[in-house]
Design an enzyme around this catalytic site. Structure first.
Site, PDB file in Angstrom:
ATOM      1  N   ILE A 293       0.961  -0.976  -0.145  1.00 44.31           N
ATOM      2  CA  ILE A 293       0.114   0.010  -0.028  1.00 44.31           C
ATOM      3  C   ILE A 293       0.800   1.086  -0.034  1.00 44.31           C
ATOM      4  O   ILE A 293       1.732   1.213   1.139  1.00 44.31           O
ATOM      5  CB  ILE A 293      -0.939   0.035   1.387  1.00 44.31           C
ATOM      6  CG1 ILE A 293      -1.682  -1.278   1.252  1.00 44.31           C
ATOM      7  CG2 ILE A 293      -1.755   1.271   1.300  1.00 44.31           C
ATOM      8  CD1 ILE A 293      -2.458  -1.389   2.594  1.00 44.31           C
TER       9      ILE A 293
ATOM     10  N   ASP B 113       8.756   8.192  -0.940  1.00 45.51           N
ATOM     11  CA  ASP B 113       7.891   9.293  -1.756  1.00 45.51           C
ATOM     12  C   ASP B 113       7.899   8.987  -3.075  1.00 45.51           C
ATOM     13  O   ASP B 113       8.997   9.147  -3.934  1.00 45.51           O
ATOM     14  CB  ASP B 113       9.086  10.676  -1.583  1.00 45.51           C
ATOM     15  CG  ASP B 113       8.395  11.827  -2.079  1.00 45.51           C
ATOM     16  OD1 ASP B 113       7.628  11.748  -2.835  1.00 45.51           O
ATOM     17  OD2 ASP B 113       8.895  13.163  -1.519  1.00 45.51           O
TER      18      ASP B 113
ATOM     19  N   ASN C 148      -2.254   4.130  -3.746  1.00 45.75           N
ATOM     20  CA  ASN C 148      -3.082   4.826  -3.040  1.00 45.75           C
ATOM     21  C   ASN C 148      -2.766   6.385  -3.046  1.00 45.75           C
ATOM     22  O   ASN C 148      -3.355   7.334  -2.729  1.00 45.75           O
ATOM     23  CB  ASN C 148      -3.329   4.269  -1.624  1.00 45.75           C
ATOM     24  CG  ASN C 148      -4.004   5.571  -0.838  1.00 45.75           C
ATOM     25  OD1 ASN C 148      -5.419   5.792  -0.694  1.00 45.75           O
ATOM     26  ND2 ASN C 148      -3.399   5.870   0.062  1.00 45.75           N
TER      27      ASN C 148
ATOM     28  N   TYR D  70      -5.644  18.695 -10.562  1.00 48.59           N
ATOM     29  CA  TYR D  70      -6.021  17.199  -9.624  1.00 48.59           C
ATOM     30  C   TYR D  70      -6.947  16.473 -10.803  1.00 48.59           C
ATOM     31  O   TYR D  70      -6.615  15.306 -10.943  1.00 48.59           O
ATOM     32  CB  TYR D  70      -6.813  17.596  -8.389  1.00 48.59           C
ATOM     33  CG  TYR D  70      -7.163  16.520  -7.699  1.00 48.59           C
ATOM     34  CD1 TYR D  70      -6.288  15.492  -7.365  1.00 48.59           C
ATOM     35  CD2 TYR D  70      -8.451  16.150  -7.686  1.00 48.59           C
ATOM     36  CE1 TYR D  70      -6.637  14.377  -6.635  1.00 48.59           C
ATOM     37  CE2 TYR D  70      -8.906  15.270  -6.603  1.00 48.59           C
ATOM     38  CZ  TYR D  70      -7.912  14.159  -6.350  1.00 48.59           C
ATOM     39  OH  TYR D  70      -8.365  13.197  -5.693  1.00 48.59           O
TER      40      TYR D  70
ATOM     41  N   LYS E  48      -6.213  12.776 -12.424  1.00 53.25           N
ATOM     42  CA  LYS E  48      -6.883  11.672 -12.214  1.00 53.25           C
ATOM     43  C   LYS E  48      -7.616  11.093 -13.469  1.00 53.25           C
ATOM     44  O   LYS E  48      -7.901   9.935 -13.713  1.00 53.25           O
ATOM     45  CB  LYS E  48      -8.232  11.873 -11.285  1.00 53.25           C
ATOM     46  CG  LYS E  48      -7.477  11.983  -9.803  1.00 53.25           C
ATOM     47  CD  LYS E  48      -7.044  10.906  -9.111  1.00 53.25           C
ATOM     48  CE  LYS E  48      -6.433  11.098  -7.726  1.00 53.25           C
ATOM     49  NZ  LYS E  48      -5.947  10.072  -7.154  1.00 53.25           N
TER      50      LYS E  48
ATOM     51  N   VAL F 253     -14.622  11.909   0.662  1.00 53.91           N
ATOM     52  CA  VAL F 253     -14.180  11.181   1.867  1.00 53.91           C
ATOM     53  C   VAL F 253     -13.398  11.986   2.826  1.00 53.91           C
ATOM     54  O   VAL F 253     -12.548  12.640   2.660  1.00 53.91           O
ATOM     55  CB  VAL F 253     -13.215  10.075   1.535  1.00 53.91           C
ATOM     56  CG1 VAL F 253     -13.034   9.181   2.559  1.00 53.91           C
ATOM     57  CG2 VAL F 253     -13.857   9.399   0.332  1.00 53.91           C
TER      58      VAL F 253
END
Ligand SMILES: NC(=O)c1ccc[n+]([C@@H]2O[C@H](COP(=O)([O-])OP(=O)(O)OC[C@H]3O[C@@H](n4cnc5c(N)ncnc54)[C@H](OP(=O)(O)O)[C@@H]3O)[C@@H](O)[C@H]2O)c1
Length: 269
Positions: A18, A75, A102, A168, A172, A201
């Site tokens: 992860i 990183d 993630n 952003y 995505k 979220v």
């Protein structure tokens, strides 16, 4: 949560890597894999804040003595650090089964013409170049055994661009294109490519976006009922514990007060 009768068997003793496990969805996903397997899992947990990872590791070990965890500073925006990081992974964790890409972020709400170049660079280096570089590095492991799951954290921002989110959203969208191409490239393999696309979220996401200003971040959720990190973690674990032939290719997930990036119901205060 119960993931169905065979989920425990399907996940037990797998190795999950992860990125961005020090907070939010990544941290919750580490916990969810631990709960779902009752600690019968190996976790590689990476992020920049190693102190958070150390706390997470201690808490996981104390709740599930059988769990195996490896933590390391990574990183993802520094793509040249990815291969050296992977070399530090101990032998017993090297046979990765599930990659959860993630780590990611938005920075600011500036509109085109006023966006800081360093923010553009950081968003793309993290959300796009970092994710691509990690996927490239891990994919040979999956190809060699013709198995493995790649879970990419997309967003509603990757489907529905909005003012003040151009960079952003573009990152995505890029992630979604990469994810779809990859799924098509792997059509003759058993490797699954899954994209989870959350709406709102409540995590550290808005604090990071607002450069650490918690009161501004809190305003985003005022009068709303956002999802929490655990809601998304459950879906990640669910999607990777289906029977091998089932690919949950895209999961677009909203809280009930949201229907697009900007179509949001706010209760009167
Ligand atoms: N929250 C939302 O509303 C929402 C909605 C849609 C999609 N998402 C996506 O979900 C993912 C997780 O976000 P979140 O909500 O959990 O945010 P978060 O609470 O801010 O967590 C982000 C995680 O990413 C890590 N990270 C940031 N920059 C990194 C870098 N350069 N290298 C490695 N790790 C880095 C952070 O760890 P360190 O700071 O310790 O490195 C942290 O663990 C992101 O890809 C985000 O775009 C979130």
């Amino acid at each position: 949560m119960s993931y169905g009768r065979s989920a425990l068997t399907r996940l037990a003793n797998k190795t999950v890597f992860i990125t961005g496990a020090s907070a939010g969805i990544g941290r919750a996903t580490a916990w969810e894999y631990a709960h779902a397997t009752e600690g019968q899992i190996k976790l590689i947990l990476s992020a920049r804040r190693v102190e958070n990872l150390k706390d997470l590791q201690d808490e996981l070990n104390s709740k599930y003595p059988s769990i195996k965890t490896f933590i390391g500073k990574l990183d993802v925006s520094q793509k040249d650090s990815i291969t050296p990081f992977l070399k530090t992974i101990p032998e017993e964790f090297k046979d990765i089964d599930i990659l959860v890409n993630n780590a990611g972020k938005a920075l600011g709400n500036a509109q085109v013409g006023s966006i800081e170049t360093k923010d553009i660079d950081e968003i793309f280096q993290t959300n796009v170049i970092g994710l691509i570089s990690i996927t490239q590095a891990i994919l040979p492991i999956f190809k060699a055994k013709n198995a493995g799951d790649i879970v990419n954290l997309g967003s509603i921002a990757g489907k529905d661009p909005y003012p003040g989110g151009s960079i952003y959203c573009a990152s995505k969208f890029a992630l979604r294109a990469f994810t779809e191409s990859l799924r098509k490239e792997l059509i003759n393999t058993k490797i699954r490519v899954i994209e989870v696309q959350p709406g709102a979220v409540e995590t550290e996401f808005s604090i990071v976006r607002n450069y650490g200003d918690k009161s501004k971040a809190d305003k985003v959720y005022e009068g709303r009922e956002p999802l929490i990190a655990e809601d998304i973690a459950e879906l990640i674990v669910f999607s990777t514990s289906r029977k091998q032939n089932t690919v949950l290719a895209e999961l677009l997930v909203f809280p009930s007060d949201q229907a697009s990036a900007s179509h949001v119901y706010k209760k009167p205060q």
